[in-house]
Design a protein around this motif. Structure first.
Motif: not given
Length: 208
Positions: A78-98
């Motif tokens: 990805l070096n120099g390609q200006s793009v990336s990804y992330a897989l986000l998995q949330y259980p019940s009540g799960g939070i990705n904090p601010p």
């Protein structure tokens, strides 16, 4: 005549400055098709392949919020390609904090379940939305945002795309309360007492 030349000159200066700003608002351009790491002499198709999402998508969902990244650190192609990804998995009540991403906007796609999302602009206005499976939401670069799975019964999964190979993540709770900022300074800043600050810090301390 002189007025026209001046007008055209000013126009060119404005366009040049705008172009300069746009060109430097993302990852730097590269002068080759791709960048081979210094520890490699040649690459094949494996170099352009990332398999790190296989396991998280095939095993049982985690019991706490989990992020699997495909960014520069995990995927050197990805070096120099200006793009990336992330897989986000949330259980019940799960939070990705601010948190914020200082180097890229984020485009989130919900692929399973529902999510409550929100972002705060630089005037402190909060924008919220409830996303269903298949919905997308954009978080502008540098703005504070969060995601929360309010469903008490079902998990949720999302994929985020970033306009940088290394978007960076600044977690607001961890940055404030899990670093070495003086308790007295934090107590004054949040108009509370040191005991409350210490309780917040204890809640964010790494589990032994």
């Amino acid at each position: 005549m002189a007025s026209n030349i001046l007008s055209h000159s000013l126009f060119l200066v404005v366009i040049t400055m705008a172009t300069y700003h746009i060109s430097h608002a993302s990852d730097p351009d590269i002068t080759s098709d791709f960048i081979i790491p210094s520890n490699m002499n040649a690459v094949d198709g494996n170099f352009f392949t990332f398999t790190g999402m296989r396991t998280p998508l095939q095993v049982e969902l985690p019991t706490i919020f989990n992020v699997t990244k495909a960014s520069l650190a995990q995927f050197p192609a990805l070096n120099g390609q200006s793009v990336s990804y992330a897989l986000l998995q949330y259980p019940s009540g799960g939070i990705n904090p601010p948190h914020t991403h200082p180097r890229a906007a984020e485009l989130l796609l919900v692929i399973d379940g529902t999510l409550e999302v929100g972002l705060i602009d630089t005037t402190n206005k909060l924008y919220t939305q409830t996303l269903q499976t298949g919905d997308m939401f954009v978080f502008p670069k540098g703005l504070v945002h969060y995601q929360y799975n309010a469903d008490a019964q079902n998990p949720a999964t999302a994929i985020s795309a970033f306009g940088s190979a290394n978007a960076g993540t600044v977690s607001i709770p961890s940055t404030i309360f899990a670093t070495s900022i003086d308790d007295g300074i934090l107590a004054t800043a949040f108009k509370t007492d040191i005991a409350t600050i210490q309780k917040l810090k204890a809640g964010l301390a790494p589990k032994a």
